[in-house]
Design a protein around this motif. Structure first.
Motif, PDB file in Angstrom:
ATOM      1  N   TYR A 195      -6.339  -4.391   2.544  1.00 50.97           N
ATOM      2  CA  TYR A 195      -4.905  -4.389   2.820  1.00 50.97           C
ATOM      3  C   TYR A 195      -4.684  -3.755   4.192  1.00 50.97           C
TER       4      TYR A 195
ATOM      5  N   ASN B 257       1.949   3.716  12.162  1.00 47.84           N
ATOM      6  CA  ASN B 257       2.150   2.279  12.351  1.00 47.84           C
ATOM      7  C   ASN B 257       0.942   1.418  11.978  1.00 47.84           C
TER       8      ASN B 257
ATOM      9  N   THR C  88      -1.831  -2.715   6.923  1.00 48.65           N
ATOM     10  CA  THR C  88      -0.388  -2.497   7.060  1.00 48.65           C
ATOM     11  C   THR C  88      -0.068  -2.113   8.500  1.00 48.65           C
ATOM     12  N   THR C  89       0.763  -2.925   9.140  1.00 48.07           N
ATOM     13  CA  THR C  89       1.197  -2.681  10.513  1.00 48.07           C
ATOM     14  C   THR C  89       2.717  -2.648  10.533  1.00 48.07           C
ATOM     15  N   TYR C  90       3.279  -1.535  10.988  1.00 44.54           N
ATOM     16  CA  TYR C  90       4.736  -1.358  11.000  1.00 44.54           C
ATOM     17  C   TYR C  90       5.344  -1.672   9.630  1.00 44.54           C
ATOM     18  N   GLY C  91       4.673  -1.267   8.577  1.00 42.21           N
ATOM     19  CA  GLY C  91       5.220  -1.424   7.229  1.00 42.21           C
ATOM     20  C   GLY C  91       4.963  -2.769   6.583  1.00 42.21           C
ATOM     21  N   GLU C  92       4.447  -3.741   7.326  1.00 46.21           N
ATOM     22  CA  GLU C  92       4.126  -5.057   6.765  1.00 46.21           C
ATOM     23  C   GLU C  92       2.658  -5.117   6.401  1.00 46.21           C
ATOM     24  N   THR C  93       2.372  -5.586   5.167  1.00 43.89           N
ATOM     25  CA  THR C  93       0.999  -5.571   4.663  1.00 43.89           C
ATOM     26  C   THR C  93       0.440  -6.979   4.540  1.00 43.89           C
ATOM     27  N   HIS C  94      -0.765  -7.161   5.078  1.00 44.44           N
ATOM     28  CA  HIS C  94      -1.514  -8.408   4.911  1.00 44.44           C
ATOM     29  C   HIS C  94      -2.695  -8.126   4.000  1.00 44.44           C
TER      30      HIS C  94
END
Length: 289
Positions: free
Chosen positions: A27, A272, A29-35
């Protein structure tokens, strides 16, 4: 019943096959967005005794499933075809599965060259292309192939440096290198077991280990990548950090064979950027396949 030291931690010593289910979840997570990226695969270990304390391990993978929205179907197929090369690798180990050498590497090299030549005629994505470039040199060196097998992203939990003889009150430690915390980076982690913390009951033994980043070596790689990705961080307060690093090896109390092995890693560089990685293998029966 208390464990009797030394403990001889190993997979199994009987000739035949052991089946394991392996999962890898990542997982980012960059700036709150998770891939999320996920890989599930089943493999078996065929073990053959060659002579006293020398064994041949043949690890074959099947039932491989990629789950990653950023990879196309053609790229997933490419990666699977490349990964199949490892099915032909036979490892010579000691009784604990500690790698000694690669068997018949020269024969394997010929097969690799033919497969790479065929696959290199088409371009199916950056990750696959990077993998292709890596393989051009990998299979020319026994040392590189051995290191590749020992990395956690492949069979690190099957051929693990903590498998072996554990003496009471030992401070058992070793270093492992990761390349998947951030693109174009490497980082070394010191792992250690404290034998006095081993938990047990009449049927199972649980060995736990932790990890830490021993120095600021290679930190500049991470800062450079953050800048390339245009991810903001504070130079005075943000640095590569392990928020969690916990490994658990579950053993049969009587045989000391590994039944299950799980490693959870939580890494961050400021607010971030975070990465969470979970590796897990579990012995399964033939009926569960």
């Amino acid at each position: 019943m208390e464990p009797v030291f030394p403990l001889h931690v190993k997979l199994n010593l009987q000739e035949g096959k052991k089946f394991y289910r392996y999962t890898y979840n990542e997982y980012t997570t960059t700036y709150g967005e998770t891939h999320r990226s996920e890989l599930n695969k089943v493999f078996h270990v065929a073990l053959k005794r060659l002579e006293t304390e020398r064994f041949e391990y043949h690890i074959e993978i099947f039932d491989r499933v990629h789950r990653d929205k950023e990879l196309s179907s053609s790229e997933k197929n490419f990666l699977d075809r490349i990964a199949e090369i490892n099915n032909n690798v036979k490892l010579i180990t000691d009784e604990y599965g500690r790698l000694k050498s690669i068997q018949d590497l020269s024969v394997l090299q010929g097969k690799v060259e033919k497969i790479i030549e065929k696959l290199s005629r088409s371009y199916v994505g950056k990750q696959a292309d990077d993998f292709y470039q890596f393989l051009k040199t990998l299979y020319r060196s026994e040392q590189l192939v051995a290191k590749d097998f020992l990395k956690n992203i492949h069979f690190g939990l099957i051929l693990h440096q903590f498998y072996g003889r554990l003496d009471e009150n030992d401070q058992v430690r070793h270093s492992v290198r990761y390349r998947n915390f951030m693109t174009n980076t490497i980082i070394d982690i010191d792992e250690n077991i404290q034998t006095e913390a081993i938990r047990y009951d009449d049927e199972l033994l649980l060995i736990q280990y932790t990890g830490n980043i021993p120095s600021n070596k290679n930190w500049e790689m991470f800062y450079g990548e953050m800048q390339r990705k245009e991810i903001a961080y504070h130079t005075e307060t943000d640095f590569p950090k392990l928020d969690k690093y916990k490994g658990q090896i579950l053993l049969d109390f009587m045989t000391k064979e590994v039944l299950e092995h799980k490693l959870t890693i939580e890494f961050s560089l400021g607010d971030n950027y975070q990465k969470r990685i979970i590796y897990h293998i579990k012995e399964i029966s033939h009926e569960e396949l």
